[in-house]
Design a protein around this motif. Structure first.
Motif, PDB file in Angstrom:
ATOM      1  N   ALA A  11       8.325  37.556 128.709  1.00 36.76           N
ATOM      2  CA  ALA A  11       7.805  36.298 129.251  1.00 36.76           C
ATOM      3  C   ALA A  11       8.760  35.140 128.956  1.00 36.76           C
ATOM      4  N   ARG A  12       9.281  35.093 127.742  1.00 36.81           N
ATOM      5  CA  ARG A  12      10.193  34.001 127.370  1.00 36.81           C
ATOM      6  C   ARG A  12      11.459  34.030 128.227  1.00 36.81           C
ATOM      7  N   VAL A  13      12.061  35.189 128.376  1.00 37.45           N
ATOM      8  CA  VAL A  13      13.290  35.289 129.171  1.00 37.45           C
ATOM      9  C   VAL A  13      13.006  34.951 130.636  1.00 37.45           C
ATOM     10  N   MET A  14      11.911  35.497 131.180  1.00 39.62           N
ATOM     11  CA  MET A  14      11.587  35.211 132.588  1.00 39.62           C
ATOM     12  C   MET A  14      11.371  33.727 132.825  1.00 39.62           C
ATOM     13  N   ASN A  15      10.697  33.059 131.891  1.00 42.38           N
ATOM     14  CA  ASN A  15      10.375  31.647 132.085  1.00 42.38           C
ATOM     15  C   ASN A  15      11.473  30.718 131.599  1.00 42.38           C
ATOM     16  N   LYS A  16      11.854  30.826 130.353  1.00 40.77           N
ATOM     17  CA  LYS A  16      12.785  29.874 129.743  1.00 40.77           C
ATOM     18  C   LYS A  16      14.233  30.094 130.199  1.00 40.77           C
ATOM     19  N   THR A  17      14.671  31.331 130.223  1.00 43.48           N
ATOM     20  CA  THR A  17      16.063  31.613 130.568  1.00 43.48           C
ATOM     21  C   THR A  17      16.285  31.668 132.075  1.00 43.48           C
ATOM     22  N   LEU A  18      15.385  32.369 132.780  1.00 39.25           N
ATOM     23  CA  LEU A  18      15.569  32.564 134.217  1.00 39.25           C
ATOM     24  C   LEU A  18      14.830  31.541 135.076  1.00 39.25           C
ATOM     25  N   GLY A  19      13.888  30.813 134.483  1.00 36.97           N
ATOM     26  CA  GLY A  19      13.210  29.736 135.199  1.00 36.97           C
ATOM     27  C   GLY A  19      12.113  30.152 136.163  1.00 36.97           C
ATOM     28  N   HIS A  20      11.546  31.318 135.977  1.00 37.00           N
ATOM     29  CA  HIS A  20      10.483  31.784 136.871  1.00 37.00           C
ATOM     30  C   HIS A  20       9.114  31.321 136.380  1.00 37.00           C
ATOM     31  N   ALA A  21       8.259  30.982 137.316  1.00 33.04           N
ATOM     32  CA  ALA A  21       6.871  30.654 136.988  1.00 33.04           C
ATOM     33  C   ALA A  21       6.157  31.945 136.600  1.00 33.04           C
ATOM     34  N   LEU A  22       5.255  31.838 135.626  1.00 33.14           N
ATOM     35  CA  LEU A  22       4.511  33.005 135.177  1.00 33.14           C
ATOM     36  C   LEU A  22       3.040  32.828 135.505  1.00 33.14           C
ATOM     37  N   TYR A  23       2.408  33.916 135.923  1.00 34.78           N
ATOM     38  CA  TYR A  23       0.982  33.929 136.224  1.00 34.78           C
ATOM     39  C   TYR A  23       0.334  35.069 135.452  1.00 34.78           C
ATOM     40  N   GLU A  52      -6.955  34.897 127.901  1.00 36.24           N
ATOM     41  CA  GLU A  52      -6.445  35.300 126.586  1.00 36.24           C
ATOM     42  C   GLU A  52      -4.935  35.527 126.625  1.00 36.24           C
ATOM     43  N   THR A  53      -4.414  36.021 127.740  1.00 36.40           N
ATOM     44  CA  THR A  53      -2.967  36.209 127.883  1.00 36.40           C
ATOM     45  C   THR A  53      -2.269  34.864 127.989  1.00 36.40           C
ATOM     46  N   THR A  54      -2.859  33.946 128.744  1.00 36.08           N
ATOM     47  CA  THR A  54      -2.305  32.595 128.864  1.00 36.08           C
ATOM     48  C   THR A  54      -2.279  31.917 127.497  1.00 36.08           C
ATOM     49  N   ASP A  55      -3.349  32.077 126.723  1.00 34.44           N
ATOM     50  CA  ASP A  55      -3.423  31.487 125.388  1.00 34.44           C
ATOM     51  C   ASP A  55      -2.371  32.088 124.452  1.00 34.44           C
ATOM     52  N   LEU A  56      -2.175  33.400 124.532  1.00 28.95           N
ATOM     53  CA  LEU A  56      -1.160  34.056 123.716  1.00 28.95           C
ATOM     54  C   LEU A  56       0.224  33.481 124.015  1.00 28.95           C
ATOM     55  N   LEU A  57       0.535  33.347 125.291  1.00 31.80           N
ATOM     56  CA  LEU A  57       1.843  32.800 125.660  1.00 31.80           C
ATOM     57  C   LEU A  57       1.962  31.337 125.261  1.00 31.80           C
ATOM     58  N   ALA A  58       0.878  30.584 125.349  1.00 26.33           N
ATOM     59  CA  ALA A  58       0.891  29.171 124.942  1.00 26.33           C
ATOM     60  C   ALA A  58       1.202  29.039 123.451  1.00 26.33           C
ATOM     61  N   ARG A  59       0.703  29.964 122.640  1.00 23.80           N
ATOM     62  CA  ARG A  59       1.013  29.934 121.204  1.00 23.80           C
ATOM     63  C   ARG A  59       2.509  30.123 120.938  1.00 23.80           C
ATOM     64  N   HIS A  60       3.205  30.708 121.908  1.00 24.30           N
ATOM     65  CA  HIS A  60       4.650  30.911 121.802  1.00 24.30           C
ATOM     66  C   HIS A  60       5.420  29.887 122.652  1.00 24.30           C
ATOM     67  N   GLN A  61       4.733  28.823 123.070  1.00 20.00           N
ATOM     68  CA  GLN A  61       5.323  27.750 123.891  1.00 20.00           C
ATOM     69  C   GLN A  61       5.919  28.272 125.203  1.00 20.00           C
ATOM     70  N   ILE A  62       5.226  29.206 125.818  1.00 25.27           N
ATOM     71  CA  ILE A  62       5.639  29.738 127.117  1.00 25.27           C
ATOM     72  C   ILE A  62       4.570  29.356 128.128  1.00 25.27           C
ATOM     73  N   PRO A  63       4.889  28.447 129.049  1.00 19.72           N
ATOM     74  CA  PRO A  63       3.884  28.013 130.010  1.00 19.72           C
ATOM     75  C   PRO A  63       3.595  29.082 131.066  1.00 19.72           C
ATOM     76  N   CYS A  64       2.338  29.194 131.409  1.00 13.41           N
ATOM     77  CA  CYS A  64       1.946  30.083 132.500  1.00 13.41           C
ATOM     78  C   CYS A  64       0.605  29.605 133.039  1.00 13.41           C
ATOM     79  N   GLU A  65       0.244  30.135 134.163  1.00 12.24           N
ATOM     80  CA  GLU A  65      -0.997  29.738 134.827  1.00 12.24           C
ATOM     81  C   GLU A  65      -1.905  30.955 134.980  1.00 12.24           C
ATOM     82  N   THR A  66      -3.172  30.764 134.644  1.00  7.49           N
ATOM     83  CA  THR A  66      -4.152  31.824 134.844  1.00  7.49           C
ATOM     84  C   THR A  66      -4.674  31.730 136.269  1.00  7.49           C
TER      85      THR A  66
END
Length: 135
Positions: free
Chosen positions: A8-20, A25-39
């Motif tokens: 998730a980090r590489v897809m979003n932060k490095t490659l710039g892709h939006a995550l869904y 609970e998955t969105t919350d897990l990623l938020a704890r790692h400062q990875i934005p995504c949309e449910t």
């Protein structure tokens, strides 16, 4: 680092892709790692509505890393993987493969941006193989 979070980090932060994700609970897990995504809630039962939703969000690749193998076809992870296959969306559903894929993609894109990407000498043009002109 967990493969899921790394991917998730590489897809979003490095490659710039939006995550869904399909679960809060998955969105919350990623938020704890400062990875934005949309449910998003996908209508897995209605294939037409699902296809429209995937097209509206320009979802053209699916990485679905379920913790457990689904026991029924009603499982959301099974439904998403099945939808990806049904609609011809490339799918990766193995954590190690996903990690290798995103790392290779990040390396390739970084090399291309910095001009360090070179075509290997053994790669030849199609015209090297075609001797006649098409009529």
């Amino acid at each position: 680092e967990d493969d899921f979070v790394h991917v998730a980090r590489v897809m979003n932060k490095t490659l710039g892709h939006a995550l869904y994700t399909d679960a809060q609970e998955t969105t919350d897990l990623l938020a704890r790692h400062q990875i934005p995504c949309e449910t998003i809630k996908l209508s897995l039962a209605d294939k037409r509505a699902l296809q429209k939703e995937l097209q509206a969000r320009s979802i053209d690749f699916c990485i679905n890393l379920a913790r457990d193998r689904p026991t029924t076809t009603a499982d959301p992870n099974y439904g998403m993987r099945r939808a990806a296959v049904d609609f011809g969306i490339p799918l990766v559903n193995d954590a190690k493969c996903a990690r290798l894929f995103v790392d290779a993609l990040a390396k390739k894109r970084t090399a291309a941006k910095t001009g360090q990407s070179k075509v290997p000498s053994e790669v030849r043009s199609w015209s090297d193989f075609v001797t006649e002109k098409a009529i």
